[in-house]
Motif scaffolding. Structure first.
Motif, short mmCIF file in Angstrom:
data_model
loop_
_atom_site.label_atom_id
_atom_site.label_comp_id
_atom_site.label_asym_id
_atom_site.label_seq_id
_atom_site.Cartn_x
_atom_site.Cartn_y
_atom_site.Cartn_z
N THR A 7 0.87 -1.18 0.00
CA THR A 7 0.00 0.00 0.00
C THR A 7 0.90 1.22 0.00
N VAL A 8 0.70 2.09 -0.98
CA VAL A 8 1.53 3.29 -1.14
C VAL A 8 0.64 4.51 -1.05
N VAL A 9 1.02 5.46 -0.21
CA VAL A 9 0.27 6.71 -0.09
C VAL A 9 1.24 7.88 -0.27
N TRP A 10 0.94 8.74 -1.23
CA TRP A 10 1.68 9.99 -1.43
C TRP A 10 0.83 11.14 -0.87
N LYS A 57 7.37 -4.14 -7.57
CA LYS A 57 8.80 -4.47 -7.59
C LYS A 57 9.62 -3.52 -6.76
N GLY A 58 8.95 -2.72 -5.93
CA GLY A 58 9.68 -1.85 -5.01
C GLY A 58 9.90 -0.42 -5.49
N ASP A 59 9.22 -0.01 -6.56
CA ASP A 59 9.35 1.35 -7.07
C ASP A 59 8.00 2.05 -7.01
N ALA A 60 7.84 2.94 -6.02
CA ALA A 60 6.58 3.65 -5.82
C ALA A 60 6.67 5.09 -6.31
N SER A 83 4.69 7.06 1.73
CA SER A 83 4.54 6.07 2.80
C SER A 83 4.22 4.72 2.18
N VAL A 84 4.91 3.69 2.64
CA VAL A 84 4.73 2.35 2.09
C VAL A 84 4.46 1.38 3.24
N ASN A 85 3.46 0.54 3.04
CA ASN A 85 3.10 -0.46 4.05
C ASN A 85 2.88 -1.79 3.33
N ASN A 86 3.59 -2.84 3.77
CA ASN A 86 3.35 -4.18 3.22
C ASN A 86 3.61 -5.23 4.30
N PHE A 104 6.67 -1.12 7.61
CA PHE A 104 6.16 0.20 7.23
C PHE A 104 7.32 1.18 7.19
N GLY A 105 7.31 2.06 6.19
CA GLY A 105 8.36 3.07 6.10
C GLY A 105 7.86 4.31 5.38
N THR A 106 8.54 5.40 5.60
CA THR A 106 8.15 6.66 4.97
C THR A 106 9.39 7.52 4.73
N ALA A 107 9.34 8.35 3.70
CA ALA A 107 10.42 9.28 3.39
C ALA A 107 9.83 10.45 2.60
#
Length: 246
Positions: A53-56, A95-98, A116-119, A123-126
């Motif tokens: 799950t990717v949130v910008w 494949k890891g490119d959001a 923000s990425v959650n799988n 969870f991580g964010t930058a």
């Protein structure tokens, strides 16, 4: 933190109890010209998980820019400012490119964006800072203006700048005339800056006057020159560079 492996990236490390470290990385800073498109880069460690799950979001105004979940782009919570202007590819995300594509960039897009990425791995964010710029496309011009006492003076004008440019007057001898100039830079309704730089000094018909506009996103300033060809009010204008016929 493995910062030595990504000197150009801002890497923020987050850990969850029971999971390994999860890294999301973005460029620290990117820029875009108004009207063009830009890619806001964001990559993450998939560890084999193919359903992130990717949130910008835009930081500060708390606007949802784009959401990707369950292998689909989910735009239900997308702010209206970004309607039909964003894109995130499912194959790349899995494949890891959001990385997010933002189309038709405008001035209001400038700011900080958070990825923000959650799988199943964590969870991580930058964040990434987006700088937006615009260079006047209509060219520069020099006009005559008249003050309240009826004195004529030269006015250097141009429009369509962002952010504010720096303007200066010099004569053909290289003398800085800013001390006898008056500058007025105002934004229009769309946020672009209009420049008027008035040379209040009485002109010398045997001299030449060069107006320069310098912008942080230009490799060289734009210039325009006024040359008096008949000793009166006739003005010849060119690009401000030396020419053989003068």
């Amino acid at each position: 933190m493995m910062l030595s492996l990504c000197p150009l990236l801002l890497c923020l490390l987050f850990s969850h109890i029971g999971t390994e470290a999860f890294i999301v990385s973005t460029d620290q800073l990117t820029d875009a010209e108004v009207g063009k498109q830009v890619v806001l880069r964001c990559v993450f460690d998939t560890n084999g998980d193919s359903n992130p799950t990717v949130v910008w979001e835009k930081v500060g105004v708390e606007q949802t820019v784009h959401t990707y979940r369950k292998n689909l782009n989910d735009l239900q919570e997308q702010h209206k400012n970004y309607t039909k202007r964003t894109g995130l590819h499912a194959i790349s995300a899995n494949k890891g490119d959001a990385s997010l594509t933002l189309k038709n960039v405008n001035i209001w897009d400038e700011g900080t964006y958070r990825c923000s990425v959650n799988n199943g791995y964590g969870f991580g964010t930058a964040s990434v800072d987006l700088a937006v710029w615009a260079i006047n496309a209509e060219g520069m011009r020099i006009l005559w203006k008249v003050d309240g006492s009826g004195h004529e003076f030269l006015s250097c004008q141009s429009s369509g700048w962002y952010p504010k440019p720096k303007v200066s007057w010099k004569d053909k001898y290289g003398n800085d005339l800013n001390a006898v100039s008056e500058q007025n830079i105002t934004p229009d309704n769309n946020g672009f800056f209009h420049v008027e730089h008035d040379l209040k000094q009485q002109h010398d018909s045997s001299n030449e006057y060069i107006c320069s506009v310098k912008h942080e996103w230009m490799t060289a300033p734009q210039r325009i020159r006024a040359v008096f060809t008949d000793g009166l009010k006739m003005i010849r204008l060119d690009d401000g560079n030396p020419s053989l016929d003068l």
